[in-house]
Structures are given as structure tokens and as C-alpha cells.
Design an enzyme around this catalytic site. Structure first.
Site, PDB file in Angstrom:
ATOM      1  N   ASP A 188     -94.484  57.458  33.382  1.00  0.00           N
ATOM      2  CA  ASP A 188     -93.169  57.872  32.878  1.00  0.00           C
ATOM      3  C   ASP A 188     -92.286  56.653  32.602  1.00  0.00           C
ATOM      4  O   ASP A 188     -92.139  55.782  33.467  1.00  0.00           O
ATOM      5  CB  ASP A 188     -92.513  58.747  33.977  1.00  0.00           C
ATOM      6  CG  ASP A 188     -91.239  59.404  33.530  1.00  0.00           C
ATOM      7  OD1 ASP A 188     -91.300  60.212  32.605  1.00  0.00           O
ATOM      8  OD2 ASP A 188     -90.188  59.099  34.109  1.00  0.00           O
ATOM      9  N   ASP A 193     -98.827  62.885  36.334  1.00  0.00           N
ATOM     10  CA  ASP A 193     -97.640  62.220  35.806  1.00  0.00           C
ATOM     11  C   ASP A 193     -97.085  61.292  36.891  1.00  0.00           C
ATOM     12  O   ASP A 193     -96.682  61.754  37.970  1.00  0.00           O
ATOM     13  CB  ASP A 193     -96.581  63.282  35.454  1.00  0.00           C
ATOM     14  CG  ASP A 193     -95.696  62.853  34.306  1.00  0.00           C
ATOM     15  OD1 ASP A 193     -95.336  63.710  33.480  1.00  0.00           O
ATOM     16  OD2 ASP A 193     -95.388  61.642  34.223  1.00  0.00           O
ATOM     17  N   GLU A 245     -95.534  56.293  28.654  1.00  0.00           N
ATOM     18  CA  GLU A 245     -94.405  56.774  27.843  1.00  0.00           C
ATOM     19  C   GLU A 245     -93.503  55.581  27.608  1.00  0.00           C
ATOM     20  O   GLU A 245     -93.005  54.976  28.561  1.00  0.00           O
ATOM     21  CB  GLU A 245     -93.636  57.891  28.555  1.00  0.00           C
ATOM     22  CG  GLU A 245     -92.462  58.366  27.718  1.00  0.00           C
ATOM     23  CD  GLU A 245     -91.459  59.194  28.484  1.00  0.00           C
ATOM     24  OE1 GLU A 245     -91.226  58.922  29.656  1.00  0.00           O
ATOM     25  OE2 GLU A 245     -90.926  60.137  27.896  1.00  0.00           O
ATOM     26  N   HIS A 256     -92.348  68.176  26.807  1.00  0.00           N
ATOM     27  CA  HIS A 256     -91.376  68.932  27.610  1.00  0.00           C
ATOM     28  C   HIS A 256     -89.945  68.449  27.414  1.00  0.00           C
ATOM     29  O   HIS A 256     -89.007  69.034  27.958  1.00  0.00           O
ATOM     30  CB  HIS A 256     -91.779  68.814  29.082  1.00  0.00           C
ATOM     31  CG  HIS A 256     -91.759  67.403  29.546  1.00  0.00           C
ATOM     32  ND1 HIS A 256     -92.598  66.416  29.023  1.00  0.00           N
ATOM     33  CD2 HIS A 256     -90.981  66.764  30.432  1.00  0.00           C
ATOM     34  CE1 HIS A 256     -92.340  65.273  29.588  1.00  0.00           C
ATOM     35  NE2 HIS A 256     -91.356  65.445  30.453  1.00  0.00           N
ATOM     36  N   ASP A 257     -89.812  67.344  26.661  1.00  0.00           N
ATOM     37  CA  ASP A 257     -88.463  66.806  26.413  1.00  0.00           C
ATOM     38  C   ASP A 257     -88.002  67.049  24.985  1.00  0.00           C
ATOM     39  O   ASP A 257     -86.873  66.699  24.634  1.00  0.00           O
ATOM     40  CB  ASP A 257     -88.450  65.278  26.618  1.00  0.00           C
ATOM     41  CG  ASP A 257     -88.716  64.866  28.048  1.00  0.00           C
ATOM     42  OD1 ASP A 257     -89.278  63.774  28.233  1.00  0.00           O
ATOM     43  OD2 ASP A 257     -88.363  65.634  28.958  1.00  0.00           O
TER      44      ASP A 257
HETATM   45  O1  TEU Z   1     -88.337  60.992  29.647  1.00  0.00           O
HETATM   46  C1  TEU Z   1     -87.823  59.754  29.163  1.00  0.00           C
HETATM   47  C2  TEU Z   1     -86.630  59.988  28.322  1.00  0.00           C
HETATM   48  O2  TEU Z   1     -86.011  59.104  27.802  1.00  0.00           O
HETATM   49  C3  TEU Z   1     -86.163  61.378  28.241  1.00  0.00           C
HETATM   50  O3  TEU Z   1     -84.885  61.338  28.710  1.00  0.00           O
HETATM   51  C4  TEU Z   1     -86.253  61.880  26.817  1.00  0.00           C
HETATM   52  O4  TEU Z   1     -86.641  60.895  25.952  1.00  0.00           O
HETATM   53  C5  TEU Z   1     -84.893  62.345  26.384  1.00  0.00           C
HETATM   54  O5  TEU Z   1     -84.513  63.328  27.290  1.00  0.00           O
HETATM   55  C6  TEU Z   1     -84.948  62.903  24.979  1.00  0.00           C
HETATM   56  O6  TEU Z   1     -83.600  63.212  24.659  1.00  0.00           O
HETATM   57  C7  TEU Z   1     -89.058  60.896  30.859  1.00  0.00           C
HETATM   58  C8  TEU Z   1     -89.543  62.301  31.188  1.00  0.00           C
HETATM   59  O7  TEU Z   1     -90.411  62.746  30.149  1.00  0.00           O
HETATM   60  C9  TEU Z   1     -88.330  63.180  31.309  1.00  0.00           C
HETATM   61  O8  TEU Z   1     -88.713  64.547  31.505  1.00  0.00           O
HETATM   62  C10 TEU Z   1     -87.502  62.691  32.480  1.00  0.00           C
HETATM   63  O9  TEU Z   1     -86.294  63.445  32.544  1.00  0.00           O
HETATM   64  C11 TEU Z   1     -87.141  61.212  32.317  1.00  0.00           C
HETATM   65  O10 TEU Z   1     -88.237  60.400  31.889  1.00  0.00           O
HETATM   66  C12 TEU Z   1     -86.699  60.644  33.662  1.00  0.00           C
HETATM   67  O11 TEU Z   1     -87.817  60.584  34.516  1.00  0.00           O
END
Ligand code: TEU
Ligand code: CA
Length: 557
Positions: free
Chosen positions: A198, A97, A250, A324-325
Site C-alpha cells: 500500500d 495487502d 501501489e 476499492h478506491d
Molecule cells: O490508497 C492510496 C491513496 O492515495 C488513496 O487515498 C486513493 O488514491 C484516493 O483515495 C483516491 O482519491 C491506499 C489504499 O488503497 C486506500 O484504501 C487507503 O485509504 C490509503 O492507501 C491509506 O492506506
């Protein structure tokens, strides 16, 4: 054009929550190594490891303080290299990542910048206050509050689209772009072929920063003018030289047109993209923190719009329900009460037989659901903790906020994998960094492996099907029965010379009183006689709960 990875299935591991080998309550690489045979049995081809470089862990690793070191929570560089070797002996590749939009404020680059080094200040978006002392713009951080932090000693603000400890990098600087290519090449030299980037469509910031009077500022920094230029340069200077490279970006709040550009057939940028529009169909007015029921028609229209759009442009997309989000899909779009097994299988079939590369998020393959934590003390995620305070300030009751967090918090996906029903679920020998929800205990890997009809074996079947039938990996897609308000159906078609394959996938999305006789539906669609049913959950084909059926017309001689 065929893509080497169209038959591949990628498994996402959140290392902190996968398996703890040394009893500190935190998952680690040795823990992952101990479970590689399990993953080989599932049949996956690549493991995407969530952010695991050295980090203060303010955002669980998405705040990187050193891109060249493994965070000690997960182990040593030797542990990482052993993981790569052990995975490769099982035919499994590793995807890392790359959190390239921002670094931790504890990164040495930022520390030099904040101590006055102008060269390193140019690595970030440091800007003077407006004449009235206010921030350069009124943009919001995605984790709440202003996207700008004032540094009195410098009389400058710096931009952080996420947490205040995550300072956005200035990709306009050639030196920053070179640093990023160096990082990818360092890990490629260790044998890593996969890279997830990311929020990579946020890296092209505008020349000037203006207030957003109708939104939170994202329209000014999302899919900026130079994203493709930067991606092409990174491709040329790093992974583009690697024939085995597999890259995924992403894309936050993006558009179909931009994603066609980023993941086009020439692959001059990325192999594929994640987009999230299908995971906002239960947001009320696009607000994650206001619950709305699943809008099934909207879900179908978004997924088919993207499937057809990417297909038309011969571009490529990731297929995923969870990460994970995101909350866990069986709780979100399925039915984790009466129909956990059926709905989990139905959701898997719906997704895995579409056009693209499927991603399985750890625990999805055994039907793990949301944690439904009912007290803020159980939460760990910076976004959830921030919004608990923000929503309270907005006057929401604590019970209402906990109900929303129970459905939407990223922590729902971050509870430890339940390997068995022992005290700490086979995840650790002591209390994990985040609680294991009680009702989860009966949903575990061991029980799945012992049940020949389990969700696990359904995922295993779907993975095998993708490797067996080219129509799944390469075929064209077209929606079927689009107007039906509980069936998610589509057809896949593939031709190579004299060989043709057609696949019809029918899924009953709702466990409602609607008795859907798939038999009847199918005869409306096809002449049953020449078809072979290769898998379905219910032999009688007429179902009134969540199930799926897929059929394949065998090769024509
Ligand atoms: O996530 C991007 C993002 O916009 C996230 O905040 C997610 O879409 C949101 O929390 C949903 O409500 C990436 C990573 O996957 C995330 O874990 C990180 O916190 C974020 O970027 C910052 O690096
Ligand atoms: Ca550990």
C-alpha cells in the site's frame, strides 16, 4: 525475459463487501470460500484480499493495529488458512495487502510511543513544533486537514499522510524495516505468495520537513530517495527468496521513470506496479472533487505512454480500471444506462489485451456500476465523509457535493456484491454495513451466469485468450489510429522462432451517432483474408455503439 505471471489474471476482493456467511452484514472469509467455485469458473489465478488484519476499521482495515492477526470481522486464522487451502485446490493463489507506510494509532508500537517510549517514538515521525508552536510543515493529509497531529503530553507532532489515526512509519529505522520483513515472512510461512504494498512509494521521508508553498506537500514525500533501497532490502529479506512470489506496489502520484525502477526486469524490487495517471483524466485541474468529462485523447496518450515506456524498459505493470478506491468504470468511462453490457465488454477488452497483468475488481466482471447515493447518511468512507465537510466549508452546495460524491466517492466501489435479486442480494441475510443501491438489483451474478452473452462470459473469454495466445501475455504493443477520437486501437506482435502472432484490437469507446464501420477500418489496416476473428460482440463488424473486435492472425506454419 518471460515472466511466470504474464498469463495470470488477478481478482481483487474487498472482503467487507464480497459475501457475508454469518449474518452480521459484513463480508467474511467463509463467505469468500463459498464463492470460490464462481471465481474458478471465471478463470482467475490469484485473489488479492484488501486489508484484512486486525484494525479499528477507521479506514476499513488500512489502519492496522496488529499485522499478525486477522480482523475478527472477517473470521479467524483458521478461516484464513482454510481459505488459502480451498483456493489452492482450485489453482488460485492468495495475495495479501501489506499496509506498511503507516499503522493505526491503536497499534502497540504507537501506544508505547505515545506513552513515552523513545525507541518506539523512533518507529514514527515524531517531531517537535516549530518555534512558533506550529507543525513541522504545512503539508496536507490526503484525507483533508493537516498531515501533523500535536500530542500535548509529549510536546511533539506526529506525521499522518492519511487519517489522523494512521501514523506514518519511519522506514529510516532499521528496526522498522526488520519488522516489515518479519511480517511478510510470517504470512509466507502460511503459504501466501502474493503481496500488494500500500502506497509503498511514500515510505522514504525527507531528512528535513519544509513547507510546500505550491502544493500539499506530496512533492517532498513521494518517490523519496530511498524507496528502491528499502524495496531491495525487503525483497532480499523476505519475498525475494520465494520463487512463487508475486508482488505489486501501489504507487501514489508517481512517475513512469520511477515505476520502471521499481518493477524492472531484474525484479530486485517488485514484480509490477499500480499507477493512477489514467484514472485522473476526468479530474478538472487534477482535483478529484471537480468533475470533468473523460478526456479520451489524454486517456489514450497516458495509457500508451506507460505501455510503451514499461515495454521499452522491459518493466511490468498492472492493468486496471477499478479498485476499492475508484468509482466503477462502467459508470465512469462507459455508459451504464443504454450500453452497460456493450461498454463494460469494450472496456474489458481494451484493458485485458494490453501488455501487463490484468486486475479485475469484484463486481466489475458482472457490470456493477456506481451507487449514486444521494444522501450523506449512505456514505461510510472516511475520505468521503471528511470531504463532505471540507467542500461545504469551501462553499459548495450540498446538492453539488452529493453529485460529486455520487461520481467519485470510494464507496461507489464498496457496495456489496449483488449475487441475486433476493432481499439482501444473496450478500447477507440482513442489512449490510453499507446499502445495496436499488437499481443494482438487476445487475447480479445469477443473471450474468444465465446469459451466455453476459459481461461475465466476456471476461471469462478474455482470461482464456490470455492463456491461449502468447501474443497477449508476451507480445509487443504499438498504438493504432491514435488520432481517432472514438476508437481505442492497438496492435500486439509476438515471435518465437518461426512462429508469429499478430493481434489487432479495435474498440469503439463511445456510444455516439458516429457510425464506425470496423469492417472498413480493418480493411484499411490489414488484408482480411488471412485473419481469423476470434471474438467480437457484433458479427456485422459495423457498429454505432460500444463494442469491440479483435482479430488474430493464426500461427504461420
Ligand atoms: O490508497 C492510496 C491513496 O492515495 C488513496 O487515498 C486513493 O488514491 C484516493 O483515495 C483516491 O482519491 C491506499 C489504499 O488503497 C486506500 O484504501 C487507503 O485509504 C490509503 O492507501 C491509506 O492506506
Ligand atoms: Ca460476516
Amino acid at each position: 525475459m518471460n515472466r511466470s505471471y504474464s498469463q495470470k489474471v488477478i481478482y481483487q476482493i474487498y472482503p467487507k463487501s464480497f459475501c457475508d456467511s454469518n449474518g452480521d452484514g459484513i463480508g467474511d472469509f467463509q463467505g469468500i470460500i463459498s464463492k470460490l467455485d464462481y471465481l474458478a469458473t471465471l478463470g482467475i489465478d490469484c485473489i488479492w484480499l484488501n486489508a484484512c488484519f486486525e484494525s479499528p476499521q477507521r479506514d476499513n482495515g488500512y489502519d492496522v493495529s496488529d499485522y499478525y492477526k486477522i480482523d475478527p470481522d472477517f473470521g479467524t486464522m483458521d478461516d484464513f488458512e482454510l481459505l488459502c487451502i480451498e483456493a489452492k485446490t482450485r489453482g488460485i493463489d492468495i495475495m495479501l495487502d501489506m499496509v506498511f507506510n503507516h499503522t493505526s494509532t491503536e497499534h502497540e508500537w504507537f501506544q508505547k510511543a505515545i506513552n513515552g517510549d523513545k525507541d518506539y517514538q523512533n518507529y514514527y515521525l515524531f517531531l517537535p513544533p516549530n518555534k512558533d508552536g506550529s507543525a513541522p510543515s504545512n503539508w496536507h493529509s490526503k484525507f483533508g486537514g493537516s498531515a501533523w497531529e500535536f500530542v500535548p503530553d509529549l510536546n511533539l507532532y506526529y506525521l499522518h499522510l492519511f487519517d489522523v489515526t494512521q501514523a506514518d512509519l519511519n522506514w529510516n529505522q532499521t528496526s522498522v524495516r526488520q519488522e516489515m520483513a518479519n511480517i511478510v515472512n510470517f504470512w509466507q510461512q502460511k503459504g501466501v505468495n502474493g503481496f500488494r504494498f500500500d502506497v509503498i512509494n511514500l515510505i522514504s521521508k525527507p531528512e528535513t520537513f519544509e513547507n510546500d508553498d505550491i502544493g500539499d506537500g506530496r512533492r517532498f514525500y513521494t518517490d523519496g530517495p530511498k524507496v528502491s533501497e528499502y524495496l531491495r532490502e525487503l525483497n532480499l529479506n523476505s519475498f525475494g527468496k520465494n520463487p512463487n512470489a508475486l508482488t505489486v506496489g501501489e504507487m501514489s502520484s508517481t512517475t513512469l521513470e520511477k515505476c520502471v525502477q521499481y518493477a524492472n526486469s531484474s525484479q530486485d524490487q517488485l514484480s509490477m506496479v499500480f499507477n493512477f495517471h489514467h484514472l485522473k483524466v476526468d479530474y478538472a485541474n487534477n482535483n478529484k472533487w471537480i468533475l470533468a468529462d473523460l478526456d479520451f485523447k489524454l486517456l489514450k496518450s497516458i495509457l500508451f505512454e506507460w505501455q510503451l515506456g514499461m515495454q521499452h524498459a522491459n518493466a511490468w505493470m498492472a492493468l486496471f480500471w477499478c479498485n476499492h478506491d475508484q468509482p466503477r468504470v462502467v459508470s465512469r468511462f462507459g455508459n451504464d444506462k443504454e450500453y452497460r453490457k456493450q461498454s463494460a465488454k469494450m472496456l474489458a477488452t481494451t484493458l485485458h489485451l494490453m501488455r501487463g497483468t490484468p486486475y479485475i475488481y469484484q463486481g466489475e466482471e458482472i457490470g456493477m456500476g456506481n451507487a449514486y447515493f444521494d444522501d450523506i447518511s449512505y456514505y461510510r468512507d472516511v475520505e468521503s465523509l471528511n470531504y463532505f465537510d471540507i467542500l461545504k466549508q469551501q462553499g459548495r452546495s450540498e446538492s453539488d457535493i452529493l453529485a460529486v460524491l455520487g461520481a467519485r466517492s470510494r464507496d461507489n466501489a464498496r457496495t456489496p456484491i449483488v449475487w441475486d435479486n433476493s432481499l439482501f442480494s444473496g450478500f447477507s441475510t440482513q442489512q449490510p454495513w453499507i446499502d445495496i443501491p436499488n437499481e443494482a438489483k438487476f445487475i447480479n451474478v445469477e443473471a450474468n451466469l444465465q446469459d451466455k452473452d453476459s459481461i461475465f462470459y466476456h471476461y471469462q473469454t478474455l482470461i482464456k485468450l490470455r492463456k491461449t495466445y502468447p501474443v497477449i501475455a508476451e507480445g509487443a504493443i504499438k498504438p493504432l489510429m491514435f488520432e481517432h477520437d472514438s476508437i481505442f486501437a492497438y496492435q500486439r506482435d509476438w515471435t518465437q522462432g518461426q512462429k508469429t502472432q499478430t493481434l489487432i484490437v479495435l474498440n469503439n469507446f463511445f456510444s455516439t451517432e458516429i457510425t464506425v464501420d470496423l469492417n472498413e477500418l480493418l480493411t484499411q489496416l490489414i488484408d482480411f483474408s488471412s485473419w481469423k476473428i476470434i471474438t467480437n460482440n457484433y458479427p456485422d463488424l459495423s457498429v454505432n455503439d460500444q463494442s469491440n473486435t479483435l482479430l488474430l492472425q493464426p500461427y504461420q506454419s
